[in-house]
Design a protein around this motif. Structure first.
Motif, PDB file in Angstrom:
ATOM      1  N   LEU A  30       1.415  -5.780 -52.550  1.00 29.70           N
ATOM      2  CA  LEU A  30      -0.246  -5.613 -52.683  1.00 29.70           C
ATOM      3  C   LEU A  30      -0.392  -4.872 -54.011  1.00 29.70           C
ATOM      4  O   LEU A  30      -1.186  -5.403 -54.888  1.00 29.70           O
ATOM      5  N   ASN A  31      -0.085  -3.865 -54.281  1.00 34.49           N
ATOM      6  CA  ASN A  31      -0.190  -2.771 -55.219  1.00 34.49           C
ATOM      7  C   ASN A  31       0.243  -3.394 -56.610  1.00 34.49           C
ATOM      8  O   ASN A  31      -0.537  -3.225 -57.610  1.00 34.49           O
ATOM      9  N   GLY A  32       1.416  -4.386 -56.677  1.00 33.38           N
ATOM     10  CA  GLY A  32       1.977  -4.916 -57.854  1.00 33.38           C
ATOM     11  C   GLY A  32       0.817  -6.091 -58.249  1.00 33.38           C
ATOM     12  O   GLY A  32       0.679  -6.091 -59.409  1.00 33.38           O
ATOM     13  N   ILE A  33       0.627  -6.686 -57.377  1.00 33.40           N
ATOM     14  CA  ILE A  33      -0.592  -7.781 -57.589  1.00 33.40           C
ATOM     15  C   ILE A  33      -1.892  -7.271 -58.166  1.00 33.40           C
ATOM     16  O   ILE A  33      -2.390  -7.579 -59.214  1.00 33.40           O
ATOM     17  N   ILE A  34      -2.323  -6.118 -57.589  1.00 32.57           N
ATOM     18  CA  ILE A  34      -3.448  -5.447 -57.844  1.00 32.57           C
ATOM     19  C   ILE A  34      -3.310  -5.031 -59.281  1.00 32.57           C
ATOM     20  O   ILE A  34      -4.234  -4.991 -60.534  1.00 32.57           O
ATOM     21  N   ALA A  35      -2.270  -4.303 -59.651  1.00 34.14           N
ATOM     22  CA  ALA A  35      -1.877  -3.742 -60.960  1.00 34.14           C
ATOM     23  C   ALA A  35      -1.950  -4.948 -62.192  1.00 34.14           C
ATOM     24  O   ALA A  35      -2.158  -4.581 -62.993  1.00 34.14           O
ATOM     25  N   ALA A  36      -1.319  -6.098 -61.776  1.00 38.57           N
ATOM     26  CA  ALA A  36      -1.653  -7.430 -62.410  1.00 38.57           C
ATOM     27  C   ALA A  36      -2.673  -7.740 -62.951  1.00 38.57           C
ATOM     28  O   ALA A  36      -3.128  -8.004 -64.049  1.00 38.57           O
ATOM     29  N   ILE A  37      -3.531  -7.696 -61.705  1.00 42.03           N
ATOM     30  CA  ILE A  37      -5.065  -8.080 -61.874  1.00 42.03           C
ATOM     31  C   ILE A  37      -5.585  -7.227 -63.041  1.00 42.03           C
ATOM     32  O   ILE A  37      -6.544  -7.585 -63.735  1.00 42.03           O
ATOM     33  N   SER A  38      -5.478  -6.138 -62.675  1.00 43.81           N
ATOM     34  CA  SER A  38      -6.124  -4.910 -63.384  1.00 43.81           C
ATOM     35  C   SER A  38      -5.796  -5.122 -64.920  1.00 43.81           C
ATOM     36  O   SER A  38      -6.718  -5.045 -65.831  1.00 43.81           O
ATOM     37  N   SER A  39      -4.648  -5.456 -65.045  1.00 40.89           N
ATOM     38  CA  SER A  39      -4.043  -5.615 -66.472  1.00 40.89           C
ATOM     39  C   SER A  39      -4.495  -6.965 -67.136  1.00 40.89           C
ATOM     40  O   SER A  39      -4.430  -7.207 -68.236  1.00 40.89           O
ATOM     41  N   ARG A  40      -4.689  -7.924 -66.216  1.00 41.10           N
ATOM     42  CA  ARG A  40      -5.175  -9.150 -66.479  1.00 41.10           C
ATOM     43  C   ARG A  40      -3.878  -9.761 -67.369  1.00 41.10           C
ATOM     44  O   ARG A  40      -4.010 -10.717 -68.250  1.00 41.10           O
ATOM     45  N   ARG A  41      -2.611  -9.494 -66.743  1.00 41.11           N
ATOM     46  CA  ARG A  41      -1.369 -10.110 -67.197  1.00 41.11           C
ATOM     47  C   ARG A  41      -0.571 -10.334 -66.120  1.00 41.11           C
ATOM     48  O   ARG A  41      -0.580  -9.547 -64.937  1.00 41.11           O
ATOM     49  N   SER A  42       0.209 -11.476 -65.940  1.00 41.12           N
ATOM     50  CA  SER A  42       1.052 -11.885 -65.053  1.00 41.12           C
ATOM     51  C   SER A  42       2.294 -10.830 -64.929  1.00 41.12           C
ATOM     52  O   SER A  42       2.786 -10.414 -65.995  1.00 41.12           O
ATOM     53  N   ASN A  43       2.788 -10.662 -63.770  1.00 41.92           N
ATOM     54  CA  ASN A  43       4.037 -10.048 -63.484  1.00 41.92           C
ATOM     55  C   ASN A  43       5.021 -10.920 -62.826  1.00 41.92           C
ATOM     56  O   ASN A  43       4.691 -11.879 -62.150  1.00 41.92           O
ATOM     57  N   TYR A  44       6.203 -10.262 -62.324  1.00 38.10           N
ATOM     58  CA  TYR A  44       7.136 -11.425 -61.361  1.00 38.10           C
ATOM     59  C   TYR A  44       6.472 -11.569 -60.099  1.00 38.10           C
ATOM     60  O   TYR A  44       7.008 -12.765 -59.451  1.00 38.10           O
ATOM     61  N   LEU A  45       5.472 -10.846 -59.524  1.00 39.73           N
ATOM     62  CA  LEU A  45       5.106 -11.294 -58.206  1.00 39.73           C
ATOM     63  C   LEU A  45       4.126 -12.384 -58.406  1.00 39.73           C
ATOM     64  O   LEU A  45       3.791 -13.095 -57.368  1.00 39.73           O
ATOM     65  N   CYS A  46       3.800 -12.974 -59.417  1.00 40.01           N
ATOM     66  CA  CYS A  46       2.980 -14.189 -59.823  1.00 40.01           C
ATOM     67  C   CYS A  46       3.847 -15.523 -59.886  1.00 40.01           C
ATOM     68  O   CYS A  46       2.970 -16.450 -59.704  1.00 40.01           O
ATOM     69  N   SER A  47       5.200 -15.373 -59.933  1.00 43.17           N
ATOM     70  CA  SER A  47       5.971 -16.549 -59.835  1.00 43.17           C
ATOM     71  C   SER A  47       6.109 -17.086 -58.450  1.00 43.17           C
ATOM     72  O   SER A  47       6.054 -16.512 -57.582  1.00 43.17           O
ATOM     73  N   GLU A  48       6.389 -18.188 -58.433  1.00 43.18           N
ATOM     74  CA  GLU A  48       6.326 -19.254 -57.289  1.00 43.18           C
ATOM     75  C   GLU A  48       7.442 -18.633 -56.298  1.00 43.18           C
ATOM     76  O   GLU A  48       7.321 -18.476 -55.129  1.00 43.18           O
ATOM     77  N   ILE A  49       8.694 -18.221 -56.908  1.00 43.49           N
ATOM     78  CA  ILE A  49       9.851 -17.865 -56.215  1.00 43.49           C
ATOM     79  C   ILE A  49       9.574 -16.471 -55.291  1.00 43.49           C
ATOM     80  O   ILE A  49       9.895 -16.402 -54.254  1.00 43.49           O
ATOM     81  N   TRP A  50       8.573 -15.720 -55.734  1.00 40.63           N
ATOM     82  CA  TRP A  50       8.298 -14.477 -55.099  1.00 40.63           C
ATOM     83  C   TRP A  50       7.051 -14.751 -54.026  1.00 40.63           C
ATOM     84  O   TRP A  50       6.764 -13.632 -53.307  1.00 40.63           O
ATOM     85  N   THR A  51       6.773 -15.977 -54.016  1.00 46.94           N
ATOM     86  CA  THR A  51       5.756 -16.224 -53.064  1.00 46.94           C
ATOM     87  C   THR A  51       6.329 -17.178 -51.981  1.00 46.94           C
ATOM     88  O   THR A  51       5.600 -17.570 -50.967  1.00 46.94           O
ATOM     89  N   THR A  52       7.438 -17.499 -52.040  1.00 44.38           N
ATOM     90  CA  THR A  52       8.344 -18.501 -51.098  1.00 44.38           C
ATOM     91  C   THR A  52       9.462 -17.698 -50.607  1.00 44.38           C
ATOM     92  O   THR A  52       9.801 -17.509 -49.329  1.00 44.38           O
ATOM     93  N   GLU A  53      10.482 -17.512 -51.442  1.00 41.69           N
ATOM     94  CA  GLU A  53      11.627 -16.848 -50.907  1.00 41.69           C
ATOM     95  C   GLU A  53      12.117 -15.914 -49.937  1.00 41.69           C
ATOM     96  O   GLU A  53      12.608 -15.812 -48.983  1.00 41.69           O
ATOM     97  N   PRO A  54      11.018 -14.798 -50.160  1.00 40.01           N
ATOM     98  CA  PRO A  54      11.010 -13.754 -49.268  1.00 40.01           C
ATOM     99  C   PRO A  54      10.559 -14.101 -47.655  1.00 40.01           C
ATOM    100  O   PRO A  54      10.918 -13.351 -46.846  1.00 40.01           O
ATOM    101  N   TRP A  55       9.918 -15.433 -47.712  1.00 39.85           N
ATOM    102  CA  TRP A  55       9.566 -15.862 -46.112  1.00 39.85           C
ATOM    103  C   TRP A  55      10.638 -16.801 -45.784  1.00 39.85           C
ATOM    104  O   TRP A  55      10.146 -17.509 -45.055  1.00 39.85           O
TER     105      TRP A  55
END
Length: 305
Positions: A30-55
């Motif tokens: 969550l901290n990484g996602i919030i940091a990306a939102i604050s900077s208005r720039r995507s990071n690795y957590l925004c890619s599909e593999i990071w929303t699927t593979e860990p689960w």
């Protein structure tokens, strides 16, 4: 925390499938996602593999699903900023259409998530969070509020993040539609569904801060407030109407109480609070230093940025 996030990125999503690696990823995500939102720039957590593979071996809960939705916000904000940089009218319109489509996709996901939460609570989604007292023995939707105990903070914070995501999604949608149709924001609001009205979510956050700064929450509650409060204050800065003044004061009062505890919840909040105090004291703050201007720059609306 961000050093840990970087190490997780280097290891890869396939290494976060189970055990302590999965738990560490969940705790820092969550901290990484919030940091990306604050900077208005995507990071690795925004890619599909990071929303699927860990689960792959673990079922997602409501919190994980909401974080998935939030991970779509940095690409959305980045795309909106790119659209505003285009000088060619056709390119600008094409980019804004893409942003609008993404907003409606996030809207669909938010509605699905909200329906699952309503099913879990067996009550309408509340408009505010209150601390449960001895006079309230069970959760109640009375007056469209829901009462949480201290140990319910995860679910309470989840609702705050939902409202925050709605502000960012629908606020971007409004600005995008206004640019596409050359309309004022008030005209756009008349044509869109009521659920897209940003003010209701900012008010819900303002009406819920007391839960998180309640003494029984200790230092944990105030730490949760930075992102939702900052987002709500951005809205009240951009829509500086008299009817919002009471909610803006409520947020500023909460910041003051947190500062008295010796906690910092972000340079932006502190700087906005300082600006408000200076304005109330008398000397005018230069226009380029006002909190409204800072909010406009963050939202990509300031032509001088």
């Amino acid at each position: 925390m961000f050093g840990v996030s970087r190490l997780i990125e280097i290891r890869g999503a396939h290494q976060c499938v189970g055990g302590r690696s999965h738990r560490l990823f969940i705790d820092t995500r969550l901290n990484g996602i919030i940091a990306a939102i604050s900077s208005r720039r995507s990071n690795y957590l925004c890619s599909e593999i990071w929303t699927t593979e860990p689960w792959r071996k673990t079922e997602k809960d409501l919190k994980d699903e909401l974080h998935d939705i939030m991970a779509k916000l940095p690409p959305l904000l980045e795309c909106f900023d790119i659209a505003n940089c285009h000088t060619h009218a056709a390119d600008c319109q094409r980019q804004h259409l893409l942003v609008a489509d993404r907003c409606w996709e996030i809207d669909r996901l938010l509605q699905q998530w909200r329906d699952r939460v309503v099913s879990k609570f067996s009550a309408p989604l509340p408009s505010a969070i209150q601390m449960q007292t001895h006079s309230v023995s069970i959760r109640s939707s009375r007056d469209q509020r829901i009462y949480f105990r201290v140990d319910d903070y995860v679910e309470a914070y989840m609702l705050m993040l939902y409202w925050t995501t709605c502000i960012l999604t629908y606020g971007t949608l409004h600005l995008c539609c206004a640019k596409l149709h050359f309309e004022s924001l008030s005209s756009v609001l008349e044509r869109l569904p009521d659920r897209t009205r940003v003010q209701q979510y900012a008010i819900s956050i303002a009406n819920s801060v007391e839960y998180f700064i309640h003494p029984d929450m200790g230092f944990l509650g105030p730490q949760f407030l930075s992102f939702p409060m900052g987002t709500a204050l951005h809205f009240f800065a951009l829509v500086d109407e008299p009817e919002n003044a009471v909610y803006k004061r409520r947020l500023i009062s909460a910041i003051s109480q947190i500062d008295q505890l010796g906690l910092s919840i972000g340079d932006f909040l502190s700087s906005m609070l300082t600006t408000q105090i200076n304005q109330a004291a008398g000397p005018a703050v230069k226009e380029e230093d006002s909190w409204q201007k800072r909010a406009q720059r963050w939202a990509g609306l300031d032509s001088g940025a």
